[in-house]
Scaffold this active site. Structure first.
Site, PDB file in Angstrom:
ATOM      1  N   HIS A  76       0.991  -1.271  -0.053  1.00 61.60           N
ATOM      2  CA  HIS A  76      -0.103   0.010  -0.193  1.00 61.60           C
ATOM      3  C   HIS A  76       0.988   1.100  -0.003  1.00 61.60           C
ATOM      4  CE1 HIS A  76      -3.293   2.290   0.517  1.00 61.60           C
ATOM      5  NE2 HIS A  76      -3.778   2.163   1.626  1.00 61.60           N
TER       6      HIS A  76
ATOM      7  N   HIS B  99      -2.326  -2.282  -9.979  1.00 61.25           N
ATOM      8  CA  HIS B  99      -3.401  -1.732  -9.160  1.00 61.25           C
ATOM      9  C   HIS B  99      -4.419  -2.403  -8.925  1.00 61.25           C
ATOM     10  CE1 HIS B  99      -5.905   1.226  -7.021  1.00 61.25           C
ATOM     11  NE2 HIS B  99      -4.447   1.795  -6.546  1.00 61.25           N
TER      12      HIS B  99
ATOM     13  N   ASP C  63       2.800   5.491  -7.129  1.00 62.63           N
ATOM     14  CA  ASP C  63       3.993   5.356  -6.140  1.00 62.63           C
ATOM     15  C   ASP C  63       5.200   5.368  -7.226  1.00 62.63           C
ATOM     16  OD1 ASP C  63       3.116   5.390  -3.821  1.00 62.63           O
ATOM     17  OD2 ASP C  63       2.159   3.409  -3.888  1.00 62.63           O
TER      18      ASP C  63
HETATM   19  N1  ACO Z   1       4.849  -6.705 -10.808  1.00 61.74           N
HETATM   20  C1  ACO Z   1       4.669  -7.983 -11.475  1.00 61.74           C
HETATM   21  N2  ACO Z   1       3.586  -8.624 -11.764  1.00 61.74           N
HETATM   22  C2  ACO Z   1       2.625  -8.277 -11.193  1.00 61.74           C
HETATM   23  C3  ACO Z   1       2.556  -6.694 -10.415  1.00 61.74           C
HETATM   24  C4  ACO Z   1       3.754  -6.152 -10.456  1.00 61.74           C
HETATM   25  N3  ACO Z   1       3.947  -4.886  -9.817  1.00 61.74           N
HETATM   26  N4  ACO Z   1       1.424  -6.704  -9.973  1.00 61.74           N
HETATM   27  C5  ACO Z   1       0.556  -7.772 -10.453  1.00 61.74           C
HETATM   28  N5  ACO Z   1       1.296  -8.562 -10.917  1.00 61.74           N
HETATM   29  C6  ACO Z   1       0.819  -9.754 -11.739  1.00 61.74           C
HETATM   30  C7  ACO Z   1       0.544 -11.061 -10.633  1.00 61.74           C
HETATM   31  O1  ACO Z   1       1.502 -11.585 -10.376  1.00 61.74           O
HETATM   32  C8  ACO Z   1      -0.715 -11.662 -11.256  1.00 61.74           C
HETATM   33  O2  ACO Z   1      -0.091 -12.498 -12.189  1.00 61.74           O
HETATM   34  P1  ACO Z   1      -0.557 -13.877 -12.419  1.00 61.74           P
HETATM   35  O3  ACO Z   1      -2.189 -13.662 -13.010  1.00 61.74           O
HETATM   36  O4  ACO Z   1       0.095 -14.418 -13.655  1.00 61.74           O
HETATM   37  O5  ACO Z   1      -0.517 -14.718 -11.241  1.00 61.74           O
HETATM   38  C9  ACO Z   1      -1.349 -10.578 -11.868  1.00 61.74           C
HETATM   39  O6  ACO Z   1      -0.325  -9.486 -12.273  1.00 61.74           O
HETATM   40  C10 ACO Z   1      -2.651 -10.105 -10.995  1.00 61.74           C
HETATM   41  O7  ACO Z   1      -1.890  -9.532  -9.891  1.00 61.74           O
HETATM   42  P2  ACO Z   1      -2.673  -9.573  -8.585  1.00 61.74           P
HETATM   43  O8  ACO Z   1      -1.536  -9.605  -7.438  1.00 61.74           O
HETATM   44  O9  ACO Z   1      -3.652 -10.634  -8.480  1.00 61.74           O
HETATM   45  O10 ACO Z   1      -3.324  -8.098  -8.370  1.00 61.74           O
HETATM   46  P3  ACO Z   1      -3.899  -7.394  -7.064  1.00 61.74           P
HETATM   47  O11 ACO Z   1      -4.796  -6.477  -7.423  1.00 61.74           O
HETATM   48  O12 ACO Z   1      -4.151  -8.425  -5.828  1.00 61.74           O
HETATM   49  O13 ACO Z   1      -2.686  -6.306  -6.695  1.00 61.74           O
HETATM   50  C11 ACO Z   1      -1.139  -4.766  -5.988  1.00 61.74           C
HETATM   51  C12 ACO Z   1      -2.621  -5.371  -6.519  1.00 61.74           C
HETATM   52  C13 ACO Z   1      -1.088  -5.150  -4.740  1.00 61.74           C
HETATM   53  C14 ACO Z   1      -1.109  -3.251  -6.107  1.00 61.74           C
HETATM   54  C15 ACO Z   1      -0.071  -5.408  -7.164  1.00 61.74           C
HETATM   55  O14 ACO Z   1       0.009  -5.018  -8.475  1.00 61.74           O
HETATM   56  C16 ACO Z   1       1.293  -5.127  -6.532  1.00 61.74           C
HETATM   57  O15 ACO Z   1       1.626  -5.944  -5.664  1.00 61.74           O
HETATM   58  N6  ACO Z   1       1.956  -4.112  -7.162  1.00 61.74           N
HETATM   59  C17 ACO Z   1       3.403  -3.622  -6.733  1.00 61.74           C
HETATM   60  C18 ACO Z   1       3.151  -2.811  -5.208  1.00 61.74           C
HETATM   61  C19 ACO Z   1       2.600  -1.544  -5.433  1.00 61.74           C
HETATM   62  O16 ACO Z   1       3.266  -0.812  -6.155  1.00 61.74           O
HETATM   63  N7  ACO Z   1       1.769  -1.132  -4.483  1.00 61.74           N
HETATM   64  C20 ACO Z   1       1.072   0.293  -4.599  1.00 61.74           C
HETATM   65  C21 ACO Z   1      -0.258   0.136  -5.083  1.00 61.74           C
HETATM   66  S1  ACO Z   1      -0.613   1.765  -5.199  1.00 61.74           S
HETATM   67  C22 ACO Z   1      -1.210   2.183  -3.563  1.00 61.74           C
HETATM   68  O17 ACO Z   1      -1.309   1.597  -2.783  1.00 61.74           O
HETATM   69  C23 ACO Z   1      -1.193   3.615  -3.451  1.00 61.74           C
END
Ligand code: ACO
Length: 430
Positions: free
Chosen positions: A268, A308, A364
Site C-alpha cells: 500500500h 493496481h 508510487d
Molecule cells: N509486478 C509484476 N507482476 C505483477 C505486479 C507487479 N507489480 N502486480 C501484479 N502482477 C501480476 C501478478 O503476479 C498476477 O499475475 P498472474 O495472473 O500470472 O498470477 C497478476 O499480475 C494480477 O496480480 P494480483 O496480485 O492478483 O493483483 P492485485 O490486484 O491483488 O494486486 C497490487 C494489486 C497489490 C497493487 C499489485 O499490483 C502489486 O503488488 N504491485 C506492486 C506494489 C505496489 O506498487 N503497490 C502500490 C499500489 S498503489 C497504492 O497503494 C497507493
C-alpha cells in the site's frame, strides 16, 4: 419490460428466488433465504480481499479503473491538481462541495492555529530509538494524541467532530516533521502561522538557524500537488481499515492510527519506498532488461510501483506526478534513478507480460523520486502519503457514521477447522 431483478435457481432444491438488483448490485443478505433445510444458516458469498463486494455506498471519490478516471466529489483530479490547494481539496472531501472564500479562509486559519501539539508528545517521541521508523512513531503518536482529547469519544457530537477533524489535519504535519527531527537528532522546529500548510511542514522539517524559514515556492507547490493527489482513493486498504475500526465507534484518533498502520504495508503506502530500493538495486539502465526478465519469470520479484487493484489503465495520478517530477528536478537537479525508471516504464508498457495483465505505473512509481529529490529520507515516504490521506480517511469515517446502513464491521467466515473433539491430556499427545 425488463425487470431489475436476478432469478436464482438452487439446483439442490429446485427452488427459485427472485432478488432485487439496485445500483448494479445485489444485497448479500438477500442470499440468506436460500437454504436446503429451514435451520441452515443460508447462502453466503465468499470474497476474500473484497474483490467484488461493495462494503458501503459512497459519494466521496469516483474511480473508473478501466478508463483511468479519478474524481473527488465529481471534480477531476487533474483540475484539482492544477487549480486547487491541498487544504481546499481536503475541505471538498470532507464537506462534499468546494468552500466559499470565507469558508476556505476560516478552514485555513483553523488548521494553521491547531498545528501545535502538546509538549508531552515530545517526550513520547524521545522515548523512541534514534533509528525508529517514522511510520511507527506516527502511528504511536496519533494514538497517543487522542488521549489529550477525551471528548473525541463523542463521535456523534457533530461540532466536536469538526474540531477533532481540524486537529487531525493540522497536527499531522507537526507530528510527521517532529518524527523526522527526532530521527535526525535535531531540535524540534515549531509551527509558523504565517506559512501555508505545506510551507509550514517544510519549515518544521528543514528550518535550522535562520530567523524565518522561507519555503522554496516551487517545492511548496509541488508538495501541495502531491498532497492533493494522495488525499483520498475510495475504498483502499487504509480507508477500509478506517471504516472497519471506526465502525466500533472508537474515537477518530485511534481509527486514524489504525488506518496509518494499514498504509505502512509495502503493498500500500510503503510501495514508493520500495520503488526507490528497486531502482537503486537495478543500479543502471543496462540492467533493466534483466530485471524485467526476473519479474516475468515469477521469481517472487514484483515491479514495484506497477499494478493496481482498481486501475487497469494508466493511473491518472501517475501522469500528473510524472509532470511534477520534471518541475521539481528543474530546481533540485535530476535524480540519477530517473533514467532507470523511464526505461523500466518504457519496456514494461510494451511487454506482453505487463500489457496482458494490464499493469501500468501507479501513483508510487514517480512519487518516491520526487520525495528523494526534495531530500526526504526514504523512511519518510509513507509518512508523506499519510499526511494528506488523513483528510480522506476522515471523510470516509464521517460518511460511515452518517450512513444508517452501517453497523459494526464483522465479516463471516467459512469454518474449515476441526469440530468438537475431546481435550487430550499431555501424556497422551503424540
Ligand atoms: N509486478 C509484476 N507482476 C505483477 C505486479 C507487479 N507489480 N502486480 C501484479 N502482477 C501480476 C501478478 O503476479 C498476477 O499475475 P498472474 O495472473 O500470472 O498470477 C497478476 O499480475 C494480477 O496480480 P494480483 O496480485 O492478483 O493483483 P492485485 O490486484 O491483488 O494486486 C497490487 C494489486 C497489490 C497493487 C499489485 O499490483 C502489486 O503488488 N504491485 C506492486 C506494489 C505496489 O506498487 N503497490 C502500490 C499500489 S498503489 C497504492 O497503494 C497507493
Amino acid at each position: 419490460m425488463a425487470k431489475e431483478t436476478l432469478t436464482i435457481v438452487d439446483n439442490r432444491t429446485g427452488k427459485s428466488y427472485e432478488i432485487p438488483i439496485k445500483e448494479e448490485t445485489i444485497r448479500a443478505t438477500d442470499l440468506r433465504q436460500i437454504k436446503v433445510h429451514p435451520d441452515d444458516f443460508g447462502l453466503m458469498t465468499y470474497d476474500p480481499a473484497f474483490m467484488n463486494t461493495a462494503a458501503c455506498r459512497s459519494a466521496i471519490t469516483f474511480i473508473d479503473g478501466d478508463k483511468g478516471i479519478l474524481e473527488y466529489r465529481g471534480y477531476p483530479i487533474d483540475q484539482l491538481a492544477e487549480r486547487s490547494s491541498y487544504l481546499e481539496t481536503a475541505w471538498l472531501l470532507l464537506h462534499g462541495e468546494l468552500p466559499s472564500k470565507s469558508q476556505l479562509e476560516e478552514w485555513k486559519h483553523d488548521v494553521t492555529y491547531h498545528t501545535f501539539i502538546n509538549e508531552n508528545l515530545k517526550s513520547l517521541l524521545d522515548a523512541f530509538r534514534y533509528n525508529a521508523h517514522p511510520m511507527g512513531k506516527l502511528i504511536a503518536t496519533l494514538a497517543a494524541l487522542g488521549t489529550f482529547y477525551p471528548e473525541a469519544k463523542n463521535i456523534f457530537d457533530v461540532e466536536g467532530r469538526e474540531k477533532q477533524i481540524t486537529r487531525l489535519v493540522a497536527k499531522m504535519i507537526t507530528i510527521a516533521a517532529f518524527g523526522y527531527r527526532h530521527m535526525m537528532g535535531q531540535p524540534y522546529s515549531y509551527p509558523d502561522n504565517e506559512l501555508s500548510y505545506t510551507g509550514n511542514f517544510l519549515n518544521m522539517m528543514y528550518k535550522t538557524t535562520e530567523v524565518k524559514y522561507q519555503p522554496p515556492p516551487a517545492l511548496e507547490r509541488a508538495l501541495d500537488v502531491l498532497f492533493i493527489l494522495h488525499a483520498d482513493h475510495e475504498q483502499n486498504c487504509s480507508a477500509n481499515a478506517m471504516r472497519a475500526v471506526g465502525s466500533s465507534h472508537v474515537d477518530p484518533y485511534s481509527a486514524v492510527a489504525a488506518a496509518a498502520a494499514a498504509l505502512y504495508g509495502p503493498l500500500h503506502g510503503g510501495a514508493n519506498e520500495e520503488v526507490i530500493r528497486m531502482l537503486s538495486e537495478i543500479g543502471s539502465v543496462k540492467n533493466v532488461k534483466a530485471f524485467i526478465d526476473k519479474v516475468k519469470a515469477g521469481e517472487g520479484v514484483r515491479l514495484m510501483g506497477f499494478g493496481h487493484r482498481v486501475y487497469k489503465n494508466y493511473d491518472p495520478r501517475a501522469r500528473i506526478i510524472k509532470k511534477v517530477a520534471y518541475e521539481v528536478f528543474e530546481i533540485t537537479g535530476k535524480s540519477p534513478l530517473l533514467d532507470i525508471a523511464l526505461e523500466l516504464e518504457k519496456i514494461a508498457l510494451e511487454d506482453d507480460y505487463f500489457v496482458k495483465r494490464k499493469l501500468y505505473p501507479n501513483v508510487d512509481f514517480y512519487s518516491g523520486l520526487i520525495y528523494q529529490a526534495m531530500k526526504f529520507p526514504m523512511d519518510m515516504f509513507p509518512v508523506l502519503f499519510a499526511i494528506p490521506r488523513v483528510s480522506g480517511w476522515l471523510a470516509q469515517w464521517q460518511e460511515m457514521l452518517n450512513d444508517p446502513d452501517q453497523k459494526i464491521a464483522r465479516p463471516r467466515q467459512i469454518f474449515v477447522g476441526a469440530r468438537k473433539r475431546d481435550y487430550v491430556p499431555m501424556e497422551k499427545r503424540r
